[in-house]
Design a protein around this motif. Structure first.
Motif, PDB file in Angstrom:
ATOM      1  N   LYS A  31       0.844  -1.186   0.000  1.00 56.50           N
ATOM      2  CA  LYS A  31       0.000   0.000   0.000  1.00 56.50           C
ATOM      3  C   LYS A  31       0.884   1.241   0.000  1.00 56.50           C
ATOM      4  CE  LYS A  31      -3.408   0.073   2.936  1.00 56.50           C
ATOM      5  NZ  LYS A  31      -4.125   0.256   4.225  1.00 56.50           N
ATOM      6  N   LEU A  32       0.671   2.114  -0.979  1.00 61.20           N
ATOM      7  CA  LEU A  32       1.487   3.318  -1.098  1.00 61.20           C
ATOM      8  C   LEU A  32       0.915   4.474  -0.298  1.00 61.20           C
ATOM      9  CD1 LEU A  32       2.213   3.167  -4.937  1.00 61.20           C
ATOM     10  CD2 LEU A  32       3.701   2.414  -3.086  1.00 61.20           C
ATOM     11  N   ASN A  33      -0.399   4.532  -0.240  1.00 63.33           N
ATOM     12  CA  ASN A  33      -1.031   5.664   0.452  1.00 63.33           C
ATOM     13  C   ASN A  33      -2.481   5.300   0.759  1.00 63.33           C
ATOM     14  OD1 ASN A  33      -1.401   8.168   1.590  1.00 63.33           O
ATOM     15  ND2 ASN A  33      -0.873   9.337  -0.257  1.00 63.33           N
ATOM     16  N   GLU A  34      -3.045   5.982   1.731  1.00 62.90           N
ATOM     17  CA  GLU A  34      -4.459   5.779   2.056  1.00 62.90           C
ATOM     18  C   GLU A  34      -5.057   7.097   2.496  1.00 62.90           C
ATOM     19  OE1 GLU A  34      -7.472   2.929   4.666  1.00 62.90           O
ATOM     20  OE2 GLU A  34      -5.288   2.707   4.854  1.00 62.90           O
ATOM     21  N   GLY A  35      -6.204   7.419   1.877  1.00 57.90           N
ATOM     22  CA  GLY A  35      -6.922   8.627   2.242  1.00 57.90           C
ATOM     23  C   GLY A  35      -8.232   8.284   2.927  1.00 57.90           C
ATOM     24  N   LEU A  91      -2.945   0.886  -8.438  1.00 57.76           N
ATOM     25  CA  LEU A  91      -4.359   0.548  -8.339  1.00 57.76           C
ATOM     26  C   LEU A  91      -5.000   1.486  -7.322  1.00 57.76           C
ATOM     27  CD1 LEU A  91      -6.564  -1.555  -9.237  1.00 57.76           C
ATOM     28  CD2 LEU A  91      -6.115  -2.688  -7.061  1.00 57.76           C
ATOM     29  N   VAL A  92      -6.044   2.191  -7.745  1.00 58.50           N
ATOM     30  CA  VAL A  92      -6.765   3.107  -6.867  1.00 58.50           C
ATOM     31  C   VAL A  92      -8.051   2.408  -6.438  1.00 58.50           C
ATOM     32  CG1 VAL A  92      -7.799   5.383  -6.617  1.00 58.50           C
ATOM     33  CG2 VAL A  92      -5.798   5.080  -8.095  1.00 58.50           C
ATOM     34  N   GLN A  93      -8.119   2.023  -5.167  1.00 59.46           N
ATOM     35  CA  GLN A  93      -9.240   1.261  -4.618  1.00 59.46           C
ATOM     36  C   GLN A  93     -10.118   2.183  -3.776  1.00 59.46           C
ATOM     37  OE1 GLN A  93     -10.053  -2.297  -4.824  1.00 59.46           O
ATOM     38  NE2 GLN A  93     -11.914  -1.389  -3.970  1.00 59.46           N
ATOM     39  N   SER A  94     -11.386   2.332  -4.166  1.00 64.02           N
ATOM     40  CA  SER A  94     -12.313   3.186  -3.409  1.00 64.02           C
ATOM     41  C   SER A  94     -12.817   2.456  -2.176  1.00 64.02           C
ATOM     42  CB  SER A  94     -13.483   3.603  -4.301  1.00 64.02           C
ATOM     43  OG  SER A  94     -13.045   4.374  -5.393  1.00 64.02           O
ATOM     44  N   ASP A 149     -16.015   2.250   0.975  1.00 63.53           N
ATOM     45  CA  ASP A 149     -17.420   2.534   1.275  1.00 63.53           C
ATOM     46  C   ASP A 149     -17.522   3.504   2.449  1.00 63.53           C
ATOM     47  OD1 ASP A 149     -18.459   0.962  -0.719  1.00 63.53           O
ATOM     48  OD2 ASP A 149     -18.740  -0.796   0.547  1.00 63.53           O
ATOM     49  N   GLN A 150     -16.869   4.640   2.326  1.00 65.04           N
ATOM     50  CA  GLN A 150     -16.834   5.604   3.431  1.00 65.04           C
ATOM     51  C   GLN A 150     -17.118   6.992   2.905  1.00 65.04           C
ATOM     52  OE1 GLN A 150     -14.075   5.228   6.918  1.00 65.04           O
ATOM     53  NE2 GLN A 150     -13.091   7.001   5.980  1.00 65.04           N
ATOM     54  N   ILE A 151     -17.912   7.728   3.633  1.00 62.80           N
ATOM     55  CA  ILE A 151     -18.224   9.105   3.265  1.00 62.80           C
ATOM     56  C   ILE A 151     -17.871   9.993   4.450  1.00 62.80           C
ATOM     57  CG2 ILE A 151     -20.653   8.829   3.986  1.00 62.80           C
ATOM     58  CD1 ILE A 151     -21.377  10.850   1.768  1.00 62.80           C
ATOM     59  N   THR A 152     -17.239  11.124   4.170  1.00 59.42           N
ATOM     60  CA  THR A 152     -16.776  12.009   5.247  1.00 59.42           C
ATOM     61  C   THR A 152     -17.177  13.441   4.954  1.00 59.42           C
ATOM     62  OG1 THR A 152     -14.637  12.478   4.224  1.00 59.42           O
ATOM     63  CG2 THR A 152     -14.782  10.512   5.619  1.00 59.42           C
ATOM     64  N   ALA A 153     -17.100  14.261   5.984  1.00 58.50           N
ATOM     65  CA  ALA A 153     -17.347  15.700   5.841  1.00 58.50           C
ATOM     66  C   ALA A 153     -16.565  16.426   6.925  1.00 58.50           C
ATOM     67  CB  ALA A 153     -18.833  16.009   5.962  1.00 58.50           C
ATOM     68  N   GLY A 154     -16.175  17.674   6.615  1.00 55.76           N
ATOM     69  CA  GLY A 154     -15.435  18.471   7.599  1.00 55.76           C
ATOM     70  C   GLY A 154     -14.118  17.855   7.981  1.00 55.76           C
ATOM     71  N   ASN A 155     -13.303  17.442   6.965  1.00 51.09           N
ATOM     72  CA  ASN A 155     -12.009  16.791   7.214  1.00 51.09           C
ATOM     73  C   ASN A 155     -12.149  15.603   8.161  1.00 51.09           C
ATOM     74  OD1 ASN A 155     -10.312  18.292   5.546  1.00 51.09           O
ATOM     75  ND2 ASN A 155     -10.201  19.955   7.047  1.00 51.09           N
ATOM     76  N   ALA A 156     -13.164  14.760   7.854  1.00 56.35           N
ATOM     77  CA  ALA A 156     -13.419  13.503   8.575  1.00 56.35           C
ATOM     78  C   ALA A 156     -13.941  13.721   9.989  1.00 56.35           C
ATOM     79  CB  ALA A 156     -12.177  12.620   8.602  1.00 56.35           C
ATOM     80  N   VAL A 157     -14.387  14.953  10.312  1.00 62.95           N
ATOM     81  CA  VAL A 157     -15.046  15.167  11.608  1.00 62.95           C
ATOM     82  C   VAL A 157     -16.314  14.324  11.660  1.00 62.95           C
ATOM     83  CG1 VAL A 157     -16.209  16.861  13.071  1.00 62.95           C
ATOM     84  CG2 VAL A 157     -14.082  17.472  11.894  1.00 62.95           C
ATOM     85  N   ARG A 158     -17.021  14.288  10.524  1.00 66.77           N
ATOM     86  CA  ARG A 158     -18.166  13.388  10.375  1.00 66.77           C
ATOM     87  C   ARG A 158     -17.743  12.275   9.429  1.00 66.77           C
ATOM     88  NH1 ARG A 158     -23.986  15.579   8.559  1.00 66.77           N
ATOM     89  NH2 ARG A 158     -24.149  15.957  10.813  1.00 66.77           N
ATOM     90  N   LYS A 159     -17.963  11.044   9.831  1.00 70.31           N
ATOM     91  CA  LYS A 159     -17.515   9.909   9.029  1.00 70.31           C
ATOM     92  C   LYS A 159     -18.504   8.762   9.186  1.00 70.31           C
ATOM     93  CE  LYS A 159     -13.759   7.942  10.446  1.00 70.31           C
ATOM     94  NZ  LYS A 159     -12.320   7.692  10.711  1.00 70.31           N
ATOM     95  N   ASP A 160     -18.965   8.226   8.064  1.00 68.92           N
ATOM     96  CA  ASP A 160     -19.926   7.132   8.098  1.00 68.92           C
ATOM     97  C   ASP A 160     -19.629   6.147   6.972  1.00 68.92           C
ATOM     98  OD1 ASP A 160     -22.138   7.824  10.167  1.00 68.92           O
ATOM     99  OD2 ASP A 160     -21.862   9.706   9.044  1.00 68.92           O
ATOM    100  N   GLN A 161     -20.112   4.927   7.179  1.00 66.72           N
ATOM    101  CA  GLN A 161     -20.037   3.903   6.144  1.00 66.72           C
ATOM    102  C   GLN A 161     -21.310   3.962   5.295  1.00 66.72           C
ATOM    103  OE1 GLN A 161     -17.449   1.585   5.470  1.00 66.72           O
ATOM    104  NE2 GLN A 161     -16.396   3.044   6.806  1.00 66.72           N
TER     105      GLN A 161
END
Length: 773
Positions: free
Chosen positions: A360-364, A380-383, A385-397
């Motif tokens: 793994k080279l990087n993970e966002g 390989l860019v693997q997406s 199942d995560q959605i975030t907002a406010g620089n990951a202050v809010r984070k949900d699957q």
């Protein structure tokens, strides 16, 4: 009739002997093929094109292409034209029999609906249903067998091929229903499996297989290997079986050792000793005709031999037949055809794009980046199942988000690449991942705004939401989650003195990213406008390709990257802002967010299509102008515009010139005429005076009289409005600008071309300055 053969239902043509409008070349058209042709013919655009272009080769080439692309029917343009004529002729004759015309022509009602444009939607639906119903029996006869093998020295891809070693082989087999498979059908079946071989190659290989039949190992059963089509008739013959490791009797399919790796016709191994194989005594099974085939248990090699098969000279190929041990056979013959097709497509994608994933080279927050070990320069860019907002202050699957985001990104990058924008995107690998060029990312987010909203209003009090920026408003933000991605100026970016993949980020690079961001936004804005959606703002990122040291559009562009307002209405927004605005995250709220994301992913596919059409018709005074005209055609093709070349002289045959003009005016397709005539140009002015369509003069200027000849294109009587452009490329570009008013795909190519021209000048100037210094 011979036992085991099958006779197709054939309706006798009503065309009298010697009076038929055209002889249908090659094999007989099956009912399924005719239905496919009628479905293509029923298309509004095709019908409009056919109204006045019966002898136009281009439209029948398009029909042939649609037949193969949409229905898997392989017919060349001449066969399509002949069948089209014959169907119209049969309809005319059947129509004359007023009592019961349907008796005299099988597809009478379908052809009538197309010709009269009456109840066509219902008829088209019925034709498609008939087509797929007729395909089901054939599909049910096909099976796919997954075979596990042991690696052995005899099964090695030839040197220089890109095919990796595999543990499974997919062998497509077909039941013996007595069907006479043509070379075109074999080629088409192979193409459906991702193997590109034309009908001539299939014919040659199949005839060679017939000669080599004594050396082919098969299993007893009702199925035949796709390439074992002796005498073009799949007759049921059996020979010594190869060893099956614990495979149930009922699952034993029939395979040929010589063509297991269907992606390549393997040449012989020059290092292996070649011996001529002959019949050997052993256990053999009699065929239906009393003939016998025998196979040696040891590896055998064939030497070139000339034999006569059905009065055809075939030079036998030197082919090495490997002996393999089969451990398991999984038959998929009884699957539903649609399910089988989907699973087959996925297996083909997996086998073609099998990747050796490294570290793994990087993970966002929403994706992971992996190296591809055996493909340096790609990742390989693997997406996720995560959605975030406010620089990951809010984070949900959000289940399914990875597939939705990957689909959106792949379509967007596909549109940009087709337009001419340089991106890191290479290809979609799976539902949730794509392959891209390995880049060192520039830690800057470029934000482009058309409408004032969101954080811009907070930073700029007094500006009302909805304020429209013309030109576009550009902002840059340094990627630093700890400090909430602070806004930077260009001066701060220059003073940061980033150096990535060996490329120093200076004034030239900043200007290129700035210009590219504007062009990318305008291209996507134009595309979304076709779906009545306003692209409000967008953020993108650039990287430096580690191989080419070029700045390219990188990262992803999905529904997290923009704001989209259908019909310009903020209350209908479909982007991630809906998730940001949630007061409370509930399962119902997340379902609403997911529906919005799915809506965008479905609509984004439509951005790759254009609702409008058009063409350029180049009229040349004589064939001596052909080279000049071909340059115009080549340039038109680069913009995706069909171009037709015709020869006519307004001086020597004005009636024919006007007839050709009327031919292209009558089918309703938007047309730009380009007149290519040397010396005294009467062609352009005559066309301009007799048509409301645009006319462009593009005379081929010669060194001797060019300065005098050009005046016949420039000095025109009043009432004529044709333009004069001397360069063939510029004439095509002008035509593209006309079509770009209604065709967003052409406009996007023009916009990307402007950007690439500007970038080319900027890079050239930088190199020149470096040399001077």
């Amino acid at each position: 009739m011979e036992v085991g053969t099958h006779t197709r239902g054939v309706y006798t043509s009503l065309v009298p002997e010697g009076g038929q409008p055209g002889v249908e070349e090659s094999r007989h058209w099956t009912d399924v093929e005719v239905l496919a042709l009628l479905c293509v013919w029923a298309d509004q655009r095709v019908r409009d094109s056919l109204k006045s272009t019966l002898h136009n080769k281009y439209i029948f080439q398009e029909i042939s292409s649609k037949l193969e692309r949409t229905f898997g029917v392989v017919r060349n343009w001449k066969q399509c034209r002949t069948k089209y004529k014959n169907l119209k002729y049969d309809y005319k004759v059947a129509k004359s029999n007023t009592s019961s015309p349907g008796k005299y022509m099988k597809f009478f009602h379908e052809v009538e609906a197309i010709l009269l444009d009456r109840g066509l939607d219902e008829v088209l639906l019925g034709m498609k249903k008939k087509f797929y119903d007729k395909e089901k029996p054939t599909a049910a006869l096909e099976s796919e067998v997954v075979i596990e093998i042991d690696h052995c020295d005899l099964f090695i891809p030839p040197t220089g091929t890109d095919l990796p070693p595999v543990d499974h082989l997919n062998v497509v087999t077909m039941s013996d229903a007595g069907r006479n498979w043509s070379d075109h059908e074999i080629s088409n079946r192979l193409m459906q499996q991702g193997i590109e071989r034309d009908w001539k190659q299939c014919h040659t290989k199949a005839m060679g297989s017939s000669v080599e039949s004594g050396q082919i190992a098969m299993l007893e059963g009702d199925t035949y290997a796709a390439m074992d089509l002796e005498d073009r008739n799949c007759r049921s013959e059996s020979v010594s079986p190869i060893h099956l490791g614990g495979t149930p009797q009922e699952d034993q399919g029939l395979i040929t050792g010589r063509s297991l790796y269907l992606g390549q016709w393997y040449p012989p191994d020059p290092f292996l000793e070649q011996t001529e194989s002959g019949p050997t005594h052993g256990d053999t099974l009699s065929t239906g005709k009393g003939r016998k085939r025998k196979a040696d248990d040891a590896a055998s090699h064939l030497t070139p031999v000339k034999k006569i098969v059905e009065n055809v000279n075939i030079k036998q190929e030197e082919t090495h037949i490997p002996i393999i041990e089969v451990h398991s056979v999984c038959s998929l013959a009884n699957q539903d055809p649609e399910t089988k097709f989907c699973s087959s497509s996925k297996r083909n994608m997996a086998s073609k794009q099998e990747l050796n994933i490294g570290k793994k080279l990087n993970e966002g927050k929403t994706k992971q980046i992996f190296e591809i070990v055996d493909q340096p320069g790609l990742v390989l860019v693997q997406s996720k199942d995560q959605i975030t907002a406010g620089n990951a202050v809010r984070k949900d699957q959000m289940e399914g988000k990875a597939a939705i985001a990957n689909k959106t990104t792949s379509c967007v990058f596909g549109l940009l690449q087709e337009s001419g924008i340089k991106t890191a995107f290479v290809r979609q690998h799976s539902d949730t991942a794509f392959v891209g060029a390995h880049c060192e990312m520039i830690p800057i987010e470029w934000v482009c705004r058309r409408v004032a909203t969101g954080s811009f209003l907070k930073r700029n009090p007094g500006v009302k939401e909805g304020y429209r920026f013309s030109p576009l408003k550009m902002e840059i933000f340094f990627k630093d989650d700890a400090n909430n991605d602070p806004q930077w100026s260009e001066e701060q970016l220059l003073e940061a003195k980033f150096c990535l993949a060996g490329l120093a980020i200076g004034r030239c690079e900043v200007d290129i990213m700035n210009r590219s961001t504007v062009a990318i936004f305008e291209i996507l804005e134009k595309a979304w406008a076709t779906q009545n959606c306003t692209l409000v703002d967008m953020k993108i990122e650039f990287g430096v390709n580690i191989k080419t040291q070029e700045i390219v559009l990188a990262d992803v562009i999905d529904n997290d990257s923009w704001r989209l307002w259908p019909a310009g209405d903020r209350s209908q927004q479909k982007d991630k802002q809906v998730y940001r605005d949630l007061k409370e995250v509930t399962p119902e709220a997340m379902q609403m967010v997911k529906r919005n994301f799915e809506w965008v992913s479905e609509r984004v596919k439509l951005l790759l299509e254009s609702k409008s059409s058009g063409r350029v018709v180049v009229l040349m005074g004589s064939t001596s102008d052909l080279a000049h005209s071909e340059k115009i055609k080549k340039a038109c093709t680069s913009y995706g515009i069909p171009c037709v070349l015709r020869v006519t002289s307004a001086h020597k045959g004005p009636d024919e010139t006007l007839r050709i003009k009327a031919e292209y005016e009558g089918d309703g397709i938007p047309t730009v005429f380009v007149a290519v005539a040397g010396r005294s140009n009467g062609l352009g002015p005559v066309m301009s005076g007799n048509t409301a369509y645009p006319v462009i003069n593009c005379p081929p200027i010669t060194p001797d009289w060019g300065s005098q000849d050009v005046w016949s294109s420039l000095r025109l009587p009043s009432g004529l409005g044709c333009s004069t452009i001397l360069s063939p490329d510029a004439a095509a570009q002008f035509a593209a600008q006309i079509f770009g008013l209604t065709n967003h795909l052409v406009w996007c190519k023009l916009r990307a071309s402007m950007l690439n021209t500007w970038v080319g000048l900027k890079v050239a100037d930088k190199k020149l300055q470096a040399c001077t210094l």
